[in-house]
Scaffold this motif. Structure first.
Motif, mmCIF file in Angstrom:
data_model
loop_
_atom_site.group_PDB
_atom_site.id
_atom_site.type_symbol
_atom_site.label_atom_id
_atom_site.label_comp_id
_atom_site.label_asym_id
_atom_site.label_seq_id
_atom_site.Cartn_x
_atom_site.Cartn_y
_atom_site.Cartn_z
ATOM 1 N N VAL A 1 -4.817 10.497 -8.477
ATOM 2 C CA VAL A 1 -4.885 9.712 -7.469
ATOM 3 C C VAL A 1 -4.949 8.003 -7.584
ATOM 4 O O VAL A 1 -5.696 7.785 -8.348
ATOM 5 N N ASN A 2 -3.888 7.545 -7.042
ATOM 6 C CA ASN A 2 -3.695 6.153 -7.307
ATOM 7 C C ASN A 2 -4.599 5.526 -6.073
ATOM 8 O O ASN A 2 -4.231 5.462 -4.762
ATOM 9 N N GLU B 1 0.792 0.559 -5.063
ATOM 10 C CA GLU B 1 1.833 1.659 -5.194
ATOM 11 C C GLU B 1 3.015 0.986 -5.045
ATOM 12 O O GLU B 1 3.321 -0.073 -4.586
ATOM 13 N N PRO C 1 -5.319 3.404 -10.823
ATOM 14 C CA PRO C 1 -5.432 4.800 -10.447
ATOM 15 C C PRO C 1 -6.876 5.360 -11.014
ATOM 16 O O PRO C 1 -7.363 4.765 -11.741
ATOM 17 N N MET D 1 -7.353 -1.104 0.908
ATOM 18 C CA MET D 1 -6.749 -0.026 0.998
ATOM 19 C C MET D 1 -5.813 0.240 2.444
ATOM 20 O O MET D 1 -4.452 0.605 2.552
ATOM 21 N N HIS E 1 -1.671 0.426 2.911
ATOM 22 C CA HIS E 1 -0.953 1.309 3.655
ATOM 23 C C HIS E 1 -0.175 0.803 4.736
ATOM 24 O O HIS E 1 1.317 1.012 5.051
ATOM 25 N N THR F 1 -1.030 7.644 -0.944
ATOM 26 C CA THR F 1 -1.105 7.786 -2.361
ATOM 27 C C THR F 1 -0.058 8.495 -3.150
ATOM 28 O O THR F 1 0.304 9.570 -2.509
#
Length: 480
Positions: free
Chosen positions: A53-54, A58, A69, A389, A393, A424
């Motif tokens: 999972v990163n 991205e 990750p 985070m 997104h 992710t």
């Protein structure tokens, strides 16, 4: 594995672990029985490679930038056996899966090559083509064609497919490691990661190497800050002890090898780099990645974002405009793109948006690592990480345009009930990862169930689609 021409050079090799301590006896027997029933004898070796999972970073590995990750507990388990080919005969390859819904393959090395070359564009590849990527990487890049042994492989993949958790890359890495093991070739973990990253391009995906690097270099208990330039390097990053990461599958499936969306972004980043270089009087020869431009200009990420604001316009660039600005012809653009098959004179490219994401995301990765290194144990650390985070997104959704409406719904719900969340993986579907404290976990899972899985998907048992994860060990060879 026996060393091949490496002298006394000390190298970081794939660890050997006790099979019984890594994989359940029930799973081992399932793979062993499937192998024996298909091939008529027992496997010679077992190995495993995890998914990942990163946490942040991205779509910037193929731009040259570092990512952050961690490996997860879900993995690919392979049982394998090799035999010397008959004299003057071509090596054979036989591949099966414990899941009977996946088709088997049996053929010669030439047929393996042909299957990769002749795969149908726009169609999701058969699962065993990812095995062939790893195989052909060893055969062709290490010049093993004349000496390769016949190979039998049984695969048990537990990484959810098309979920953004690197199921395909884990399979490529596992196949690469299995082929090396079968042919008694020893490479370091870094070398296998590099080889696997190059090998996956047989399937048509122009990735940057993050998935293969974390699969091979991960360590239990910590995330990894992975750098690619000037050479592959992984540094452990401790996460807050109070942090819990939850991965939730939106069940909107994406397959980056089935269309050009992923490779299109690679091309847009390349073209944006060229225009910015040209605006600064630099030659574009050899300048393939946004990081190349930063190194040449010796600029900060903030300075580069300012350059983007000044020099690139919001509207998509046409082929004719690119030709004029770069002083090149259309054939040059096509041949130096990663979308040769779909490139046309009517293609358009969103350069400003794509490279804005790249430079801002690279900055967020640096901040995330800095917070983990310098502020662990301080109040508000989870809030700071979660905010990064959330920003990631937003950038992926608005600038890189690689999310999905269903995935956005899940991410926004997760953000409202955690410190932060983001998609992710490559995107266009797949999973979200959320950061929360353990005390929030029960309520978080209940909210996902009642407000996403039940009303949107009609699923009441979410255990298969949502899991709590901690940093896991990378690839290993398993001994009984």
């Amino acid at each position: 594995m026996a060393s091949q021409g490496q002298g006394d050079v000390k190298r970081d090799l794939v660890p050997v672990q006790a099979l019984s301590k890594v994989v359940s006896s029930e799973r081992v027997e399932g793979v062993r029985n499937r192998f024996q029933s298909a091939f008529g004898h027992s496997p010679q070796f077992f190995l495993r490679v995890p998914g990942r999972v990163n946490l942040i970073g991205e779509h910037i590995d193929y731009c040259g930038y570092a990512v952050l990750p961690m490996a997860i507990g879900y993995d690919v388990l392979i049982a394998g056996r090799s035999d010397p080919k008959e004299e003057d005969a071509e090596p054979t390859v036989r591949v099966i899966n414990v899941n009977s819904t996946y088709p088997d393959f049996s053929g010669t090395l030439s047929q393996v090559k042909r299957a990769l070359v002749e795969r149908e564009e726009g169609k999701a590849p058969e699962w065993y083509l990812y095995v062939f990527c790893g195989l052909m990487g060893v055969v062709e890049e290490l010049k093993r064609e004349g000496n390769s042994r016949s190979l039998e492989i049984c695969v048990d993949g537990r990484v959810p497919a098309r979920a953004g958790l690197s199921s395909s890359s884990a399979l490529v890495c596992a196949a690469t490691l299995a082929t090396l093991q079968a042919n008694n070739i020893t490479l370091s973990k870094n070398e296998i990661a590099d080889l696997s990253a190059r090998s996956e391009r047989y399937i048509g995906t122009q990735g940057g190497g993050m998935d293969q690097a974390i699969a091979m270099l991960a360590t239990a208990g910590s995330a990894q800050f992975i750098e690619f330039i000037p050479k592959l390097k992984a540094s452990s990053v401790s996460l807050p002890k109070s942090a819990v990461f939850v991965v939730a599958n939106s069940l909107a499936e994406a397959n980056k090898a089935a269309n050009d969306s992923y490779n299109y972004r690679v091309t847009e980043c390349r073209f944006a780099t060229w225009i910015l270089a040209k605006k600064r009087g630099l030659k574009i020869d050899g300048m393939w990645k946004p990081l190349d431009l930063q190194l040449e200009l010796k600029a900060t990420l903030d300075e580069l974002l300012g350059l983007v604001d000044k020099e690139l316009h919001e509207e998509p660039y046409t082929v004719s405009e690119l030709m004029k600005v770069l002083n090149v012809d259309e054939s040059f653009l096509r041949e130096n793109s990663t979308i040769k098959a779909t490139f046309s004179s009517s293609s358009t490219f969103k350069l400003r948006q794509r490279i804005q994401h790249v430079y801002s995301e690279a900055g967020r990765v640096e901040l995330f690592r800095s917070v983990c290194q310098e502020e662990l144990g301080y109040p508000g650390v989870l809030r700071k990480l979660g905010k990064l985070m959330n920003m990631s997104h937003q950038s992926l959704r608005e600038l890189y345009q690689c999310s999905h409406p269903q995935l956005d719904t899940l991410v926004h719900l997760a953000q409202d009930n955690s410190h932060g969340a983001r998609l992710t993986g490559a995107g266009w579907g797949g999973c979200a990862v959320a950061l929360l404290e353990r005390a929030q976990l029960e309520n978080f899972l209940a909210v996902l169930k009642s407000k996403y899985y039940e009303p949107v998907l009609g699923i009441s048992d979410i255990q298969e689609h949502v899991f709590v994860t901690t940093p896991s060990q990378g690839a290993s060879i398993l001994e009984e």
